[in-house]
Every structure is written in structure tokens, then in C-alpha cells.
Enzyme design. Structure first.
Site, PDB file in Angstrom:
ATOM      1  N   ASN A 193       4.750  -3.647   3.315  1.00  0.00           N
ATOM      2  CA  ASN A 193       5.980  -2.843   3.129  1.00  0.00           C
ATOM      3  C   ASN A 193       6.715  -2.510   4.426  1.00  0.00           C
ATOM      4  O   ASN A 193       7.373  -1.483   4.512  1.00  0.00           O
ATOM      5  CB  ASN A 193       5.668  -1.537   2.377  1.00  0.00           C
ATOM      6  CG  ASN A 193       4.952  -1.807   1.071  1.00  0.00           C
ATOM      7  OD1 ASN A 193       5.339  -2.723   0.349  1.00  0.00           O
ATOM      8  ND2 ASN A 193       3.905  -1.053   0.796  1.00  0.00           N
ATOM      9  N   ARG A 194       6.539  -3.348   5.426  1.00  0.00           N
ATOM     10  CA  ARG A 194       7.191  -3.121   6.739  1.00  0.00           C
ATOM     11  C   ARG A 194       6.758  -1.811   7.407  1.00  0.00           C
ATOM     12  O   ARG A 194       7.463  -1.277   8.244  1.00  0.00           O
ATOM     13  CB  ARG A 194       8.731  -3.165   6.612  1.00  0.00           C
ATOM     14  CG  ARG A 194       9.265  -4.520   6.104  1.00  0.00           C
ATOM     15  CD  ARG A 194       8.778  -5.642   7.026  1.00  0.00           C
ATOM     16  NE  ARG A 194       9.301  -6.963   6.693  1.00  0.00           N
ATOM     17  CZ  ARG A 194       8.581  -7.971   6.189  1.00  0.00           C
ATOM     18  NH1 ARG A 194       7.296  -7.795   5.886  1.00  0.00           N
ATOM     19  NH2 ARG A 194       9.114  -9.148   5.990  1.00  0.00           N
ATOM     20  N   MET A 195       5.580  -1.293   6.980  1.00  0.00           N
ATOM     21  CA  MET A 195       5.045  -0.044   7.553  1.00  0.00           C
ATOM     22  C   MET A 195       4.074  -0.415   8.683  1.00  0.00           C
ATOM     23  O   MET A 195       2.918   0.008   8.693  1.00  0.00           O
ATOM     24  CB  MET A 195       4.331   0.754   6.455  1.00  0.00           C
ATOM     25  CG  MET A 195       5.265   1.235   5.369  1.00  0.00           C
ATOM     26  SD  MET A 195       6.202   2.653   5.920  1.00  0.00           S
ATOM     27  CE  MET A 195       4.910   3.898   5.808  1.00  0.00           C
TER      28      MET A 195
END
Ligand code: FMN
Length: 219
Positions: A193-195
Site C-alpha cells: 500500500n505504498r506504506m
């Protein structure tokens, strides 16, 4: 012709990086990540992008091969009269970047940059294969224009005649190592999640022992 990559995305899920459990020294983590990259068969894990910026304020980036990790920084070898060499004369700061897709990791290393001892460069030059040594003489000045490939190949053959196999090739004064003395390193681990995890080490110059401070950055 245009190409559209907006539907292309991967989810990065191979690891995580926690500020509380990273070692005190960034060199320890750099070593550990490099060992893992070698063990996981990352191809040429020591190939790094090197960014420099000369007096024209226009950044340049190219790949070079990391040849040594020291207690203070990282070393690569090149032609001192190349475009990058000129940039470094004008602005002795550089950033190096590793991207290891297999591990979903990126490392950014920045700091001041300076030539290493000529003796150390000569020791490494003399260890290189004979034809690579000849090649260093051909590529002078590296980044200069050459009329065509034949000119390069003729020079190579002439120099092979001058320095036959098993005869020593002198170390060129225009060729040698640079060390980037690490001032800042960022370790990046891709997450879902692009985290992503981003942990940066910077030396705290306010303390006498020059302790490394860490912080987490937004991805
Ligand atoms: C995988 C790879 C490894 C390279 N290793 C080096 C190197 O160690 N030293 C070097 O001077 N150039 C190396 N090069 C060539 C550089 O990318 C670049 O073309 C050259 O150094 C000239 O750069 P400059 O004109 O910006 O000075 C390598 C290129 C690749 C793709």
C-alpha cells in the site's frame, strides 16, 4: 511514440524496517543488507547510481561499481578527468544509490567526496585484468568525444602492442578511486500500500563522539 505505465504496479511485501531495532551504526546495517543481497543472488549488488552536480547546477547520474566499504564510506574507481571527475572538482559532494529489486530495497548514501591515496588506487589498478588496464588508457579522457568505434579499437590494439600480455601496464595518473565519506544514509524497505519504511541515519555533529541519529521519514 508514447507509452503508458499507469496500470503497472507491484505490491512490495518482502520485509520491514523498524527504527527501534536498527543497529546504532549505519555501517552495520549497510554490511548486513549487502551480505543479504549477495546471499539472495542480487545481480551486481555493488552496482550503484552515482549522482554528482557541477557548477552548472545540472545533476548527472550514472552507474559505477562499489569496490570497497570502509569504516567511513564507500569507494569506487573511475577516470579523474571524466565528466563526473569535473563535477567533483567543482562540487565535492555526491550521492550513491542502490536498488535491489529482489529484496525491494533502496539505499541512498550521501556525503563529501575526495580522491583516495594514489598508492591505494595503483594497488587496485594493478589487480585488474590486463585488458581492463589497457582499456583505462584507451578511455582518456573518459566522457570525451571520439570520432567512431574504429578509432577506439585501433588505440586499444596499439596499446596492447605497447603493453603485451604479462607486461606491466602503468597506472594512469588520471585514473583512481574516490571515497564518499558518509554523512547521511537512508535505508528504504518497500511495503504494501505504498506504506514503505524509510529510516535515515545522520551524524549528530553536536556531540563529540559524533553519534548517529536515526529518524523515520514518510514514504
Ligand atoms: C554496470 C555498470 C558498471 C559501471 N562501472 C563503472 C565504474 O566502476 N567506473 C566508471 O568510471 N564507470 C563505470 N561505468 C560507466 C559509467 O556508467 C559511465 O558511463 C562512465 O563512468 C562515464 O560517466 P561520466 O561521463 O558521467 O563521467 C559502469 C556502467 C555500468 C552500466
Amino acid at each position: 511514440m508514447s507509452m503508458d505505465f499507469t496500470d503497472q504496479r507491484l505490491s512490495y511485501e518482502k520485509g520491514e524496517l523498524d527504527q527501534q531495532s536498527v543497529p546504532e551504526s549505519p555501517f552495520e546495517l549497510l554490511n548486513a543488507w549487502m551480505i543479504e543481497a549477495i546471499e539472495q543472488n542480487v545481480q551486481e549488488p555493488y552496482a550503484m547510481s552515482l549522482a554528482t552536480c557541477g557548477a552548472d547546477n545540472k545533476p548527472s547520474v550514472r552507474i559505477v561499481l562499489l569496490r570497497e566499504m570502509t569504516d567511513t564510506g564507500i569507494v569506487f574507481y573511475t577516470n579523474y578527468e571524466s565528466a563526473k571527475g569535473q563535477d567533483i572538482v567543482e562540487n565535492p559532494h555526491a550521492e550513491a544509490l542502490f536498488f535491489w529489486h529482489e529484496l525491494e530495497r533502496q539505499i541512498r548514501i550521501s556525503g563529501s567526496i575526495a580522491k583516495i591515496d594514489a598508492d591505494k588506487s595503483a594497488t587496485y589498478f594493478q589487480k585488474r585484468p590486463h585488458d581492463s588496464q589497457v582499456g583505462a588508457w584507451v578511455s582518456q579522457p573518459q566522457s570525451g568525444e571520439v570520432a567512431n568505434r574504429e578509432v577506439m579499437e585501433q588505440t586499444f590494439v596499439q596499446l596492447q602492442t605497447k603493453y603485451p600480455e604479462h607486461s606491466p601496464v602503468p597506472t594512469p595518473a588520471f585514473w583512481g578511486g574516490y571515497e564518499i565519506t558518509v554523512e547521511k544514509i537512508e535505508f528504504w524497505q518497500g511495503r504494501a500500500n505504498r506504506m514503505h519504511d524509510r529510516i535515515v541515519y545522520e551524524q549528530d555533529s553536536s556531540t563529540e563522539a559524533a553519534k548517529w541519529m536515526t529518524k523515520r521519514l514518510l514514504p
